[in-house]
Design an enzyme around this catalytic site. Structure first.
Site, PDB file in Angstrom:
ATOM      1  N   ASP A 278      51.383  43.759  52.596  1.00  0.00           N
ATOM      2  CA  ASP A 278      50.811  42.935  51.538  1.00  0.00           C
ATOM      3  C   ASP A 278      51.810  42.933  50.382  1.00  0.00           C
ATOM      4  OD1 ASP A 278      49.212  41.325  50.032  1.00  0.00           O
ATOM      5  OD2 ASP A 278      47.390  42.505  50.264  1.00  0.00           O
TER       6      ASP A 278
HETATM    7  C1  BGC Z   1      46.800  39.661  48.531  1.00  0.00           C
HETATM    8  C2  BGC Z   1      46.912  39.005  49.885  1.00  0.00           C
HETATM    9  C3  BGC Z   1      47.793  37.811  49.804  1.00  0.00           C
HETATM   10  C4  BGC Z   1      49.129  38.225  49.238  1.00  0.00           C
HETATM   11  C5  BGC Z   1      50.127  37.101  49.185  1.00  0.00           C
HETATM   12  C6  BGC Z   1      48.126  39.843  47.841  1.00  0.00           C
HETATM   13  O1  BGC Z   1      47.980  40.204  46.513  1.00  0.00           O
HETATM   14  O2  BGC Z   1      46.153  40.902  48.682  1.00  0.00           O
HETATM   15  O3  BGC Z   1      45.646  38.664  50.363  1.00  0.00           O
HETATM   16  O4  BGC Z   1      47.931  37.213  51.066  1.00  0.00           O
HETATM   17  O5  BGC Z   1      48.933  38.712  47.933  1.00  0.00           O
HETATM   18  O6  BGC Z   1      49.826  36.189  48.218  1.00  0.00           O
END
Ligand code: BGC
Length: 727
Positions: A278
């Site tokens: 993530d």
């Molecule tokens: C979130 C994810 C997301 C990623 C990319 C993160 O902060 O937890 O769900 O896909 O950012 O934007």
């Protein structure tokens, strides 16, 4: 129409696994170690939404030229995407195309209801439509991979991200996971499809106290029995990517958790695709205090099994040195690089790197077909929570006052709106006007504040009406990432408005706009009807207008319990019995002094304008063995003059087992249309293997014994019979 840079949509060859395998291996023989590590790096660019620490966008173009970027996150501007791709293809040494990834989770340009809302449809076709429209719109907006579906099991509505989920049940979430993945992916060589990424692997939804990014703590049995199930379904549907979550499991951050990434994900679940972190979750293992510096981050994550690092640069900064110093086996780099390149081949990016890039992307957005599907999804997502005195549907002859901050708002996209513009959304007022209803209106309150003038005006308006429709709730951005709330009531200013209006003693219908189950204790008895309208996206107003005027009949049911009050949280239907279950009278049993144990509205609950009556639960074969089909039927009668759809729910309970099992486990459902006064016999064929559970030895199995079978309209209203399972 502007000229199109996706000059030729030449067909992309459908290659066998073996063919792709040899193409990738061949390419990798030409790559330097540094270039291979580059495929393991995802960066952003100007325009990428930052959901954590800032990154240095000024380096992106140079890194692309140097061939050390594998993919790009968060761009939807096709001109920028085109230029980056051109740089990769024409200016990097090997011309390896970039892969563009984005958070398209409930619609790209056409906004569908948020995911928790859509799960309330209990309809995989709705979810499939959302995913296929999203794939169509995003595949014409430069996107190759969407970071969806989010498959976290959620039990705490304080957590803002419940809005992205399918609710509290692993079985329903698994059914919907499959629908999402199939809707996005289908044939990946097609120009209208994208790869999907299931997230957040795993257990993020168990965040303690509902606080974002917080610790989780649950057993391996809970992991396998609950949290992993939807991921398993996504992987069985051939999802191409898995995103690791921010949380720890057994005190080890998932992004550096070898047990979860290798033993479970690869060996047990058989996942062969790309594992991505993530947003900076690799870096965060330093905050978890299991790595002291970036070099340790790189080493721990790659050994654990992380293929692709999002935003943070520990891989491109340190892996080469770690390999040269023999601290990391080059084999790990080869495996990760291989998986990324394999996906790029599957997506057809080597055949046409500009595959999803169009200058006339608007031509593919918001088509009539997409809007029709979004409208249907919006209608099926709403849940009628209360309808005393048949306050709904409204009657054309009644004088209705529409009051509240949500009547005129177009801000109904909900979090993670992709490319959706709220100006494209139909507000309730717009729909009322288009359908030429005559009605009274007052704003009554802002979302967070009101003043006496607004309230006085609302009261004057309400006084002229026969019935009042209050459109209240959260702002669309009060849920979503980093939007945890400790107090999950409707904001006070609006409750004040409701209190004043309720003093008039007129019938009140509440339209509830929300991204999460709310604590409604302070208002539930002051209104006659509650229609939960979540945030329904582009077609919001039309869907609500049709439902409240009875042109459509509400047919959604809750997938996440509405707590009686926040003090009950987490409260969910598939709870264990405890050693002292409450019997309603005995003091030293599991209960509260001040509130009931059960939620205000439980999983599976939702009303209709029809009146469905259940009878005659019948089980054909009452003694079953492994692989038998349990034949269950029930009669459902629509005892009303209104046609409607009903979700018929099937649950089980093991009467005995080697470990404590929940009082109810959801196992099957059917959503069926009934004409007025129509009676149908609904049949289920339940595989006896569905009775299984992870037993005392952590084997997923069915043990001999009696099993209750329940069928009904809601987890709190069920007919019951019993069967025996014999070995
Ligand atoms: C979130 C994810 C997301 C990623 C990319 C993160 O902060 O937890 O769900 O896909 O950012 O934007």
């Amino acid at each position: 129409m502007k000229s199109n840079i996706n000059i030729i949509r030449q067909p992309i060859p459908k290659r066998s696994k073996e063919e792709i395998n040899s193409l990738v291996i061949d390419l990798m023989t030409k790559m330097t170690l540094k270039e291979k590590i580059g495929q393991m790096y995802q960066t952003g660019h100007e325009g990428t939404e930052v959901t954590g620490p800032q990154f240095d966008a000024s380096k992106t173009v140079k890194n692309v030229k140097d061939g050390i970027v594998g993919s790009i996150i968060g761009l939807l501007n096709n001109e920028v995407i085109y230029s980056l791709q051109k740089t990769a293809v024409e200016e990097s040494r090997l011309g390896i195309p970039l892969m563009f990834c984005n958070d398209i989770i409930h619609g790209c340009k056409t906004a569908f209801p948020h995911n928790l809302a859509m799960s309330s449809s209990f309809n995989p076709d709705v979810v499939y439509d959302c995913a296929s429209v999203s794939a169509y719109e995003s595949s014409h907006s430069g996107v190759n991979v969407v970071f969806s579906p989010m498959l976290d099991i959620v039990r705490d509505p304080r957590w803002g991200r419940v809005v992205e989920s399918n609710g509290e049940d692993p079985y329903l979430s698994s059914v919907l996971a499959k629908a999402y993945v199939e809707g996005y992916q289908g044939d990946l060589t097609s120009y209208d499809k994208v790869a999907a990424c299931v997230k957040h692997y795993v257990g993020y939804g168990a965040t303690l106290a509902g606080r974002e990014y917080n610790t989780v703590d649950f057993s391996r049995r809970q992991l396998f029995q609950y949290y992993l199930k939807p991921f398993e379904a996504g992987i069985n549907a051939d999802v191409k990517m898995v995103m690791t979550s921010f949380n720890v499991f057994e005190d080890v951050p998932v992004t550096a958790n070898k047990y979860l990434l290798r033993d479970v994900l690869r060996d047990k679940l058989g996942f062969e695709g790309v594992v991505i972190s993530d947003y900076t979750s690799s870096m965060e293992i330093m905050n978890h205090k299991i790595a002291k510096n970036a070099k340790e981050v790189a080493k721990k994550c790659v050994i654990a099994g992380l293929d692709h690092e999002m935003i943070y640069t520990s891989y491109i900064d340190h892996l080469e040195e770690l390999v040269l110093n023999k601290e990391v086996d080059e084999k790990l780099i080869d495996e990760a690089c291989y998986r990324v390149l394999y996906l790029k081949y599957e997506l057809g990016l080597f055949d046409n790197p500009y595959k999803n890039i169009y200058f006339n992307q608007e031509d593919y957005w918001l088509t009539d077909e997409s809007k029709t599907k979004a409208l249907n999804a919006a209608i099926e997502s709403c849940v009628l929570l209360k309808n005393d005195n048949k306050a709904l549907p409204l009657n054309e002859t009644e004088k209705i006052a529409f009051i509240g901050p949500m009547v005129k708002t177009q801000e109904v996209v909900g979090p993670w709106g992709g490319k959706a513009d709220f100006h494209d959304c139909i507000s309730l007022a717009m729909a009322l006007d288009q359908e030429q209803h005559s009605y009274l209106y007052a704003e009554g309150s802002k979302i967070h504040e009101n003043n006496q003038e607004l309230i006085d005006e609302a009261i004057l308006t309400a006084k002229q009406a026969d019935k009042i429709v209050l459109a209240l709730g959260e702002h669309q951005h009060m849920s979503g990432e980093a939007n945890a709330r400790a107090d999950i009531r409707i904001p006070e200013a609006q409750v004040k408005l409701l209190d004043e209006i309720s003093k008039l003693g007129k019938p009140i219908v509440l339209l509830l706009f929300t991204g999460r189950p709310l604590d409604l204790t302070n208002i539930v008895n002051k209104v006659d009807s509650i229609l939960n309208v979540w945030f329904l996206g582009t077609m919001s107003g039309h869907a609500i207008e049709k439902l409240i005027y009875g042109k459509e009949n509400p047919n959604g049911k809750l997938t996440m319990s509405f707590p009686y009050t926040v003090g009950q949280v987490p409260v969910f239907y598939n709870t264990l019995n405890t050693g002292r279950p409450y019997d309603g009278v005995t003091f030293y049993t599991s209960h509260y002094l001040d509130i009931p144990n059960h939620p205000l509205y439980p999983f599976g609950y939702g009303l209709s304008y029809s009146n469905f009556e259940y009878s005659n639960l019948t089980i054909e074969n009452k003694v079953v063995k492994k692989d038998d089909i349990i034949k269950v039927s029930v009669d459902v009668f629509n005892n009303s003059n209104v046609a409607g759809k009903e979700i018929v729910e099937l649950y089980i309970e093991a009467q005995s087992f080697s470990v404590a099992r929940p009082v109810l486990e959801f196992k099957d459902f059917k959503k069926i249309h009934f004409d007025a006064y129509e009676k149908k016999t609904i049949e289920f064929e339940l595989d006896s293997n569905a009775l299984s559970y992870y037993n005392i030895d952590m084997i997923d199995t069915v043990e001999e014994g009696l099993y209750n079978i329940f069928v009904g309209p809601s987890s709190n209203k069920l007919l019951k019979d019993v069967i025996e399972y014999k070995l």
